[in-house]
Each structure stands twice: as structure tokens, then as C-alpha cells.
Design a protein around this motif. Sequence first.
Motif, PDB file in Angstrom:
ATOM      1  N   CYS A   1       0.710  -1.093   0.068  1.00 15.13           N
ATOM      2  CA  CYS A   1      -0.094  -0.125  -0.281  1.00 15.13           C
ATOM      3  C   CYS A   1       0.891   1.255  -0.076  1.00 15.13           C
ATOM      4  O   CYS A   1       1.768   1.358   0.604  1.00 15.13           O
ATOM      5  CB  CYS A   1      -0.919  -0.044   1.113  1.00 15.13           C
ATOM      6  N   ARG A   2       0.428   2.273  -0.720  1.00 19.01           N
ATOM      7  CA  ARG A   2       1.095   3.629  -0.785  1.00 19.01           C
ATOM      8  C   ARG A   2       0.168   4.555  -0.494  1.00 19.01           C
ATOM      9  O   ARG A   2       0.569   5.496  -0.300  1.00 19.01           O
ATOM     10  CB  ARG A   2       1.495   3.693  -2.362  1.00 19.01           C
ATOM     11  N   CYS A   3      -1.161   4.232  -0.412  1.00 17.77           N
ATOM     12  CA  CYS A   3      -2.177   5.303   0.072  1.00 17.77           C
ATOM     13  C   CYS A   3      -2.217   5.504   1.220  1.00 17.77           C
ATOM     14  O   CYS A   3      -2.971   6.573   1.785  1.00 17.77           O
ATOM     15  CB  CYS A   3      -3.385   5.107  -0.936  1.00 17.77           C
TER      16      CYS A   3
ATOM     17  N   CYS B   1      -1.822  -3.852   0.011  1.00 17.12           N
ATOM     18  CA  CYS B   1      -2.813  -3.101  -0.715  1.00 17.12           C
ATOM     19  C   CYS B   1      -4.144  -4.091  -0.944  1.00 17.12           C
ATOM     20  O   CYS B   1      -3.916  -5.319  -0.894  1.00 17.12           O
ATOM     21  CB  CYS B   1      -2.261  -2.917  -2.229  1.00 17.12           C
ATOM     22  N   ASP B   2      -5.029  -3.338  -0.289  1.00 17.38           N
ATOM     23  CA  ASP B   2      -6.446  -4.165  -0.369  1.00 17.38           C
ATOM     24  C   ASP B   2      -7.395  -3.618  -1.430  1.00 17.38           C
ATOM     25  O   ASP B   2      -8.435  -4.079  -1.472  1.00 17.38           O
ATOM     26  CB  ASP B   2      -7.091  -4.239   0.978  1.00 17.38           C
TER      27      ASP B   2
ATOM     28  N   THR C   1      -8.208  -0.392  -1.643  1.00 15.13           N
ATOM     29  CA  THR C   1      -9.039   0.712  -1.192  1.00 15.13           C
ATOM     30  C   THR C   1      -8.638   2.098  -1.960  1.00 15.13           C
ATOM     31  O   THR C   1      -9.394   2.797  -2.303  1.00 15.13           O
ATOM     32  CB  THR C   1      -8.746   1.012   0.244  1.00 15.13           C
ATOM     33  N   HIS C   2      -7.204   2.113  -2.376  1.00 13.95           N
ATOM     34  CA  HIS C   2      -6.858   3.174  -3.208  1.00 13.95           C
ATOM     35  C   HIS C   2      -7.774   3.476  -4.370  1.00 13.95           C
ATOM     36  O   HIS C   2      -8.027   4.519  -4.809  1.00 13.95           O
ATOM     37  CB  HIS C   2      -5.443   3.090  -3.572  1.00 13.95           C
TER      38      HIS C   2
HETATM   39  S1  FES Z   1      -2.348   1.407  -2.470  1.00 17.34           S
HETATM   40 FE1  FES Z   1      -3.444   1.656  -0.552  1.00 17.34          FE
HETATM   41  S2  FES Z   1      -4.914   0.343  -0.948  1.00 17.34           S
HETATM   42 FE2  FES Z   1      -3.889   0.186  -2.507  1.00 17.34          FE
END
Ligand code: FES
Length: 64
Positions: free
Chosen positions: A41-43, A52-53, A55-56
Motif C-alpha cells: 500500500c502506498r495510499c 494493498c487491499d 482501497t486506493h
Molecule cells: S495502495 Fe493503498 S490500498 Fe492500494
Amino acid sequence: MPTDPIVITVRPNGPLKIRGPAVVQRSDGEILSQEANVALCRCGQSSTKPFCDGTHKTIPFQAE
Ligand code: FES
């Protein structure tokens, strides 16, 4: 014998996709994942951090 390098792809407005195999571990050494491919995940909004799930896609995440 040379090995293929791990490739990290910065997805536009999305996660860091890692083509490994790669080991993801916590700072205390606990192994979280040993997969061929993983997305980090980067967000900051994933409920499964550091992974990452998706959600971004539902928030207005804009990478610089
Ligand atoms: S980058 Fe954060 S949920 Fe995908």
C-alpha cells in the motif's frame, strides 16, 4: 550464478507491485509474506497494511 533482480513497479495512483520472490517482514522479524508477487500500500488507507487491499481505487488517492 546470477539471479533475476526483484522488480518493483510504482503503479499510477496505486500500490508498489513487487515481483519477487520477496519476503515482507516486520521490524521485529515476524514474516508477513513470502510470495512470488506482492503489492504494498502506498495510499495509507488499506485495512491490510502493509499490503494493498484495493482501497486506493475508492478514494481520491493521487500519487505525486
Ligand atoms: S495502495 Fe493503498 S490500498 Fe492500494
